[in-house]
Design an enzyme around this catalytic site. Structure first.
Site, PDB file in Angstrom:
ATOM      1  N   PRO A   1       0.789  -1.231   0.000  1.00 35.66           N
ATOM      2  CA  PRO A   1       0.000   0.000   0.000  1.00 35.66           C
ATOM      3  C   PRO A   1       0.823   1.283   0.000  1.00 35.66           C
ATOM      4  CG  PRO A   1      -0.121  -1.097   2.134  1.00 35.66           C
ATOM      5  CD  PRO A   1       0.530  -2.053   1.192  1.00 35.66           C
ATOM      6  N   ASN A   2       0.305   2.240  -0.714  1.00 28.99           N
ATOM      7  CA  ASN A   2       0.834   3.608  -0.813  1.00 28.99           C
ATOM      8  C   ASN A   2       2.069   3.724  -1.706  1.00 28.99           C
ATOM      9  OD1 ASN A   2      -1.119   4.798   1.044  1.00 28.99           O
ATOM     10  ND2 ASN A   2      -0.068   3.595   2.610  1.00 28.99           N
TER      11      ASN A   2
ATOM     12  N   ARG B   1       5.058  10.929  -2.461  1.00 34.17           N
ATOM     13  CA  ARG B   1       4.802  10.719  -1.041  1.00 34.17           C
ATOM     14  C   ARG B   1       6.091  10.878  -0.251  1.00 34.17           C
ATOM     15  NH1 ARG B   1       4.940   4.576   1.105  1.00 34.17           N
ATOM     16  NH2 ARG B   1       4.073   4.921   3.161  1.00 34.17           N
TER      17      ARG B   1
ATOM     18  N   TYR C   1      11.248   8.699   0.931  1.00 34.46           N
ATOM     19  CA  TYR C   1      11.169   7.658  -0.090  1.00 34.46           C
ATOM     20  C   TYR C   1      11.775   8.056  -1.440  1.00 34.46           C
ATOM     21  CZ  TYR C   1       8.002   5.579   3.319  1.00 34.46           C
ATOM     22  OH  TYR C   1       7.468   5.036   4.465  1.00 34.46           O
TER      23      TYR C   1
ATOM     24  N   ASN D   1       8.068  -5.652  -1.402  1.00 29.16           N
ATOM     25  CA  ASN D   1       8.026  -4.567  -0.431  1.00 29.16           C
ATOM     26  C   ASN D   1       6.577  -4.508   0.051  1.00 29.16           C
ATOM     27  OD1 ASN D   1       7.962  -2.290   1.095  1.00 29.16           O
ATOM     28  ND2 ASN D   1       8.977  -0.956  -0.409  1.00 29.16           N
TER      29      ASN D   1
ATOM     30  N   ALA E   1       3.370  -1.027   4.568  1.00 27.05           N
ATOM     31  CA  ALA E   1       2.849  -1.090   5.948  1.00 27.05           C
ATOM     32  C   ALA E   1       2.384  -2.497   6.329  1.00 27.05           C
ATOM     33  CB  ALA E   1       1.723  -0.085   6.122  1.00 27.05           C
TER      34      ALA E   1
ATOM     35  N   GLU F   1      12.951  -9.411   0.825  1.00 21.53           N
ATOM     36  CA  GLU F   1      12.111  -8.278   1.232  1.00 21.53           C
ATOM     37  C   GLU F   1      12.898  -6.980   1.050  1.00 21.53           C
ATOM     38  OE1 GLU F   1       9.736  -8.784   4.840  1.00 21.53           O
ATOM     39  OE2 GLU F   1      10.548  -6.872   5.510  1.00 21.53           O
TER      40      GLU F   1
ATOM     41  N   HIS G   1      12.854  -2.693   1.649  1.00 20.50           N
ATOM     42  CA  HIS G   1      12.276  -1.436   2.145  1.00 20.50           C
ATOM     43  C   HIS G   1      13.135  -0.299   1.623  1.00 20.50           C
ATOM     44  CE1 HIS G   1       9.447  -3.536   4.551  1.00 20.50           C
ATOM     45  NE2 HIS G   1      10.423  -4.316   4.979  1.00 20.50           N
TER      46      HIS G   1
ATOM     47  N   ARG H   1      13.651   4.206  12.051  1.00 23.01           N
ATOM     48  CA  ARG H   1      12.403   4.970  12.116  1.00 23.01           C
ATOM     49  C   ARG H   1      11.602   4.606  13.378  1.00 23.01           C
ATOM     50  NH1 ARG H   1       9.529   4.763   6.487  1.00 23.01           N
ATOM     51  NH2 ARG H   1       8.376   6.471   7.477  1.00 23.01           N
TER      52      ARG H   1
HETATM   53  C1  DQA Z   1       8.380   0.893   3.541  1.00 21.17           C
HETATM   54  C2  DQA Z   1       8.523   1.074   5.053  1.00 21.17           C
HETATM   55  C3  DQA Z   1       7.197   0.817   5.750  1.00 21.17           C
HETATM   56  O1  DQA Z   1       7.348   0.967   7.168  1.00 21.17           O
HETATM   57  C4  DQA Z   1       6.163   1.816   5.274  1.00 21.17           C
HETATM   58  O2  DQA Z   1       4.909   1.528   5.865  1.00 21.17           O
HETATM   59  C5  DQA Z   1       6.067   1.875   3.800  1.00 21.17           C
HETATM   60  C6  DQA Z   1       7.266   1.757   2.975  1.00 21.17           C
HETATM   61  C7  DQA Z   1       9.679   1.264   2.793  1.00 21.17           C
HETATM   62  O3  DQA Z   1       9.783   0.887   1.626  1.00 21.17           O
HETATM   63  O4  DQA Z   1      10.551   1.935   3.334  1.00 21.17           O
HETATM   64  O5  DQA Z   1       4.992   2.137   3.255  1.00 21.17           O
HETATM   65  O6  DQA Z   1       8.104  -0.471   3.274  1.00 21.17           O
END
Ligand code: DQA
Length: 149
Positions: free
Chosen positions: A11-12, A19, A24, A75, A78, A99, A101, A108
């Protein structure tokens, strides 16, 4: 042997580039996808690149990868920190999982330090920006030559 790699985004991440660019970066998800396609063809892999804001869609793609996927780069965004369902789906996938990020989640908020999905991953790449996807593809390509570790 399958050369197909699934690259899955939670998501997002459709808002990548817009964003919180201070966290990011300014590359869009389309930029990341294009870079992954370029690297994958150099490495001799084919990729399926997906993003969803819906947990079930990510689970369905993990199930689809069971058919013909050589590995998954994910990835979960959240959902990393919340989803036992994605962890269970990844555990049912018998090929390597990496995985990614974009940010260094360990630097964080406390709630980002706990992850479910990482338990199913051969390795986790965090904090290298969107370049992390390319590092993950390299890693997966190496691991896929042997087997799930
Ligand atoms: C994320 C880190 C997560 O904590 C966050 O909720 C994201 C992006 C990252 O790519 O740094 O949406 O996965």
């Amino acid at each position: 042997m399958s050369r197909l790699v699934f690259l899955l985004n939670g998501p997002n991440l459709n808002l990548l580039g817009k964003r919180q660019p201070e966290i990011y970066g300014s590359e869009t998800l389309a930029d990341v996808e294009a870079a992954c396609h370029r690297l994958a063809s150099e490495l001799g892999h084919e990729i399926r690149f997906h993003q969803s804001n819906r947990e079930y869609e990510i689970i369905d793609w993990i199930h689809a990868a069971r058919e013909d996927g050589a590995g998954i780069v994910i990835n979960p965004a959240a959902f990393t920190h919340t989803s036992v369902a994605i962890l269970d789906a990844l555990n049912a996938f018998e090929q390597p999982v990496i995985e990614v990020h974009i940010s260094n989640v360990h630097k964080r908020e406390e709630f980002r330090h706990h992850t479910y999905s990482s338990r199913a991953a051969s390795g986790v790449i965090a904090g290298f920006g969107s370049h992390g996807y390319l590092l993950a593809l390299h890693a997966l390509s190496e691991i896929a030559k042997t087997k799930k570790s």
